[in-house]
Design an enzyme around this catalytic site. Structure first.
Site, PDB file in Angstrom:
ATOM      1  N   TYR A 184       0.837  -1.204   0.000  1.00 15.20           N
ATOM      2  CA  TYR A 184       0.000   0.000   0.000  1.00 15.20           C
ATOM      3  C   TYR A 184       0.871   1.253   0.000  1.00 15.20           C
ATOM      4  O   TYR A 184       0.693   2.161   0.834  1.00 15.20           O
ATOM      5  CB  TYR A 184      -0.932   0.022   1.216  1.00 15.20           C
ATOM      6  CG  TYR A 184      -1.915  -1.127   1.311  1.00 15.20           C
ATOM      7  CD1 TYR A 184      -2.158  -1.992   0.245  1.00 15.20           C
ATOM      8  CD2 TYR A 184      -2.623  -1.353   2.488  1.00 15.20           C
ATOM      9  CE1 TYR A 184      -3.046  -3.042   0.351  1.00 15.20           C
ATOM     10  CE2 TYR A 184      -3.526  -2.404   2.599  1.00 15.20           C
ATOM     11  CZ  TYR A 184      -3.728  -3.248   1.524  1.00 15.20           C
ATOM     12  OH  TYR A 184      -4.611  -4.299   1.626  1.00 15.20           O
TER      13      TYR A 184
HETATM   14  P1  NAP Z   1     -14.060  -1.311   0.506  1.00 13.66           P
HETATM   15  O1  NAP Z   1     -13.730  -1.123   1.940  1.00 13.66           O
HETATM   16  O2  NAP Z   1     -15.167  -2.205   0.129  1.00 13.66           O
HETATM   17  O3  NAP Z   1     -14.364   0.108  -0.168  1.00 13.66           O
HETATM   18  C1  NAP Z   1     -13.558   1.219   0.026  1.00 13.66           C
HETATM   19  C2  NAP Z   1     -14.106   2.316  -0.845  1.00 13.66           C
HETATM   20  O4  NAP Z   1     -15.442   2.611  -0.437  1.00 13.66           O
HETATM   21  C3  NAP Z   1     -13.314   3.610  -0.768  1.00 13.66           C
HETATM   22  O5  NAP Z   1     -13.118   4.105  -2.066  1.00 13.66           O
HETATM   23  C4  NAP Z   1     -14.214   4.540   0.051  1.00 13.66           C
HETATM   24  O6  NAP Z   1     -14.130   5.869  -0.423  1.00 13.66           O
HETATM   25  C5  NAP Z   1     -15.604   3.992  -0.194  1.00 13.66           C
HETATM   26  N1  NAP Z   1     -16.445   4.140   0.988  1.00 13.66           N
HETATM   27  C6  NAP Z   1     -16.190   3.746   2.262  1.00 13.66           C
HETATM   28  N2  NAP Z   1     -17.229   4.027   3.063  1.00 13.66           N
HETATM   29  C7  NAP Z   1     -18.173   4.636   2.298  1.00 13.66           C
HETATM   30  C8  NAP Z   1     -19.460   5.162   2.560  1.00 13.66           C
HETATM   31  N3  NAP Z   1     -20.008   5.135   3.797  1.00 13.66           N
HETATM   32  N4  NAP Z   1     -20.150   5.710   1.524  1.00 13.66           N
HETATM   33  C9  NAP Z   1     -19.624   5.758   0.283  1.00 13.66           C
HETATM   34  N5  NAP Z   1     -18.395   5.267  -0.039  1.00 13.66           N
HETATM   35  C10 NAP Z   1     -17.685   4.702   0.972  1.00 13.66           C
HETATM   36  O7  NAP Z   1     -12.826  -1.829  -0.349  1.00 13.66           O
HETATM   37  P2  NAP Z   1     -11.237  -1.824  -0.275  1.00 13.66           P
HETATM   38  O8  NAP Z   1     -10.690  -0.491   0.116  1.00 13.66           O
HETATM   39  O9  NAP Z   1     -10.803  -2.447  -1.549  1.00 13.66           O
HETATM   40  O10 NAP Z   1     -10.951  -2.831   0.879  1.00 13.66           O
HETATM   41  C11 NAP Z   1     -10.970  -2.444   2.245  1.00 13.66           C
HETATM   42  C12 NAP Z   1      -9.658  -2.675   2.895  1.00 13.66           C
HETATM   43  O11 NAP Z   1      -9.385  -4.085   2.859  1.00 13.66           O
HETATM   44  C13 NAP Z   1      -8.474  -2.007   2.190  1.00 13.66           C
HETATM   45  O12 NAP Z   1      -8.289  -0.655   2.590  1.00 13.66           O
HETATM   46  C14 NAP Z   1      -7.380  -2.898   2.654  1.00 13.66           C
HETATM   47  O13 NAP Z   1      -6.972  -2.523   3.949  1.00 13.66           O
HETATM   48  C15 NAP Z   1      -8.017  -4.270   2.666  1.00 13.66           C
HETATM   49  N6  NAP Z   1      -7.817  -5.004   1.390  1.00 13.66           N
HETATM   50  C16 NAP Z   1      -7.032  -6.049   1.392  1.00 13.66           C
HETATM   51  C17 NAP Z   1      -6.813  -6.749   0.237  1.00 13.66           C
HETATM   52  C18 NAP Z   1      -5.930  -7.924   0.281  1.00 13.66           C
HETATM   53  O14 NAP Z   1      -5.702  -8.625  -0.707  1.00 13.66           O
HETATM   54  N7  NAP Z   1      -5.406  -8.229   1.413  1.00 13.66           N
HETATM   55  C19 NAP Z   1      -7.400  -6.402  -0.944  1.00 13.66           C
HETATM   56  C20 NAP Z   1      -8.222  -5.344  -0.942  1.00 13.66           C
HETATM   57  C21 NAP Z   1      -8.424  -4.669   0.229  1.00 13.66           C
HETATM   58  P3  NAP Z   1     -13.887   7.107   0.610  1.00 13.66           P
HETATM   59  O15 NAP Z   1     -12.426   7.092   0.930  1.00 13.66           O
HETATM   60  O16 NAP Z   1     -14.335   8.287  -0.161  1.00 13.66           O
HETATM   61  O17 NAP Z   1     -14.753   6.825   1.813  1.00 13.66           O
END
Ligand code: NAP
Length: 263
Positions: free
Chosen positions: A65
């Site tokens: 990240y």
């Molecule tokens: P997510 O949590 O499903 O979605 C994050 C996105 O949703 C961001 O762009 C955020 O934008 C938006 N969001 C969050 N809350 C919101 C709300 N209340 N209303 C509208 N939009 C909202 O997906 P992700 O970031 O891909 O995954 C979450 C976390 O999981 C990552 O940050 C990471 O730590 C981890 N991850 C791990 C892996 C892996 O392979 N290990 C892969 C993917 C993710 P804003 O910033 O504008 O809120």
């Protein structure tokens, strides 16, 4: 169900909502629905303070990240003991390109580097950051065995894998402490893994609960619908939602509390 909960049999107590920090360190090679600017230090410090004030104690980062780990090392100085930190091994992201190395040698060097970057003596959770070939990684490279040796040395409290397949999730549940998996209303196929983790009392972290923001961008209260689904399952430990918006953070905490009250 309670806000603070045991993460499987790890001995760690985590908040039901954790903060994902991709967007604190990396803006390239991500698939979020809208463009964004990486927050500066004052904005990131404010986000973390709001998270703590809302009762969040779980934070998820990774070497892949961008400079997320290094930033957290500085931003969490003086408050390390208030957080459960999850990081990863296996994926490196350099000059806009991902590269994977699951060898024991890289695993050890990566965790030692994460300890320095995060400015800590021990990382609470370290997960293998899968490239999609979950079973191949587990069986060919011995990455989980290398992490187990680091846990034995006291450098890591709990080990596990962020998986992309049902087979890999089931194997990780059998061989480690924590499985990170995708589960949301449009991706339910890993439910089997959640059920197996519940059966084995293993910790689970739900990633992409909002389908990386694509659900939140959809019609209706999709955040609440997603939290209701995620927290209806007895296997769910915590949901890691990535956000750099304090308003979204507050809304997500409220949605989780409502979902917990239903179950
Ligand atoms: P997510 O949590 O499903 O979605 C994050 C996105 O949703 C961001 O762009 C955020 O934008 C938006 N969001 C969050 N809350 C919101 C709300 N209340 N209303 C509208 N939009 C909202 O997906 P992700 O970031 O891909 O995954 C979450 C976390 O999981 C990552 O940050 C990471 O730590 C981890 N991850 C791990 C892996 C892996 O392979 N290990 C892969 C993917 C993710 P804003 O910033 O504008 O809120």
């Amino acid at each position: 169900m309670s806000w603070l909960r045991a993460l499987g049999d790890t001995g760690l107590e985590v908040s039901a909502l954790g903060l994902g920090t991709v967007k604190l360190g990396r803006a390239e090679g991500v698939r979020y629905p809208t463009r964004f600017t990486i927050p500066d230090d004052a904005q990131a410090a404010s986000l973390l303070a709001t998270a703590r004030a809302l009762g969040i104690n779980l934070i998820d980062t990774a070497p892949a990240y961008g400079n997320s780990e290094e930033r957290l090392g500085k931003l969490l100085a003086g408050q390390r003991d208030e957080w459960v930190i999850c990081s990863k091994v296996g994926e490196e992201f350099e000059q806009g390109v991902s590269r994977f190395d699951f060898t024991p040698e890289h695993t050890i060097a990566s965790v030692e580097r994460s300890l320095l970057r995060l400015n800590t003596d021990v990382i609470d959770i370290v997960l293998v950051h899968s490239d999609g070939d979950d079973l191949g990684i587990i069986r060919r490279h011995g990455t989980l065995d290398a992490l187990a040796a680091l846990r034995q040395r006291g450098l890591v409290r709990a080990i596990g894998m962020s998986t992309k397949t049902v087979e890999g999730g089931l194997e990780a549940a059998a061989r480690s402490d924590v499985v990170m998996l995708t589960y949301n209303p449009v991706h339910r196929q890993e439910e089997t893994v959640l059920a197996e983790c519940a059966r084995r009392n293993k910790g689970t972290l739900i990633k992409k609960a909002l389908a990386s923001g694509h659900l939140a961008a959809a019609e209706g209260d999709s955040v609440q619908a997603s939290m209701n689904l995620v927290f209806a399952h007895p296997g769910t430990g915590a949901a890691i939602i990535g956000t750099i918006s304090e308003d979204h953070l507050q809304a997500n905490v409220q949605a989780v509390h409502r979902a917990l009250a239903e179950n």
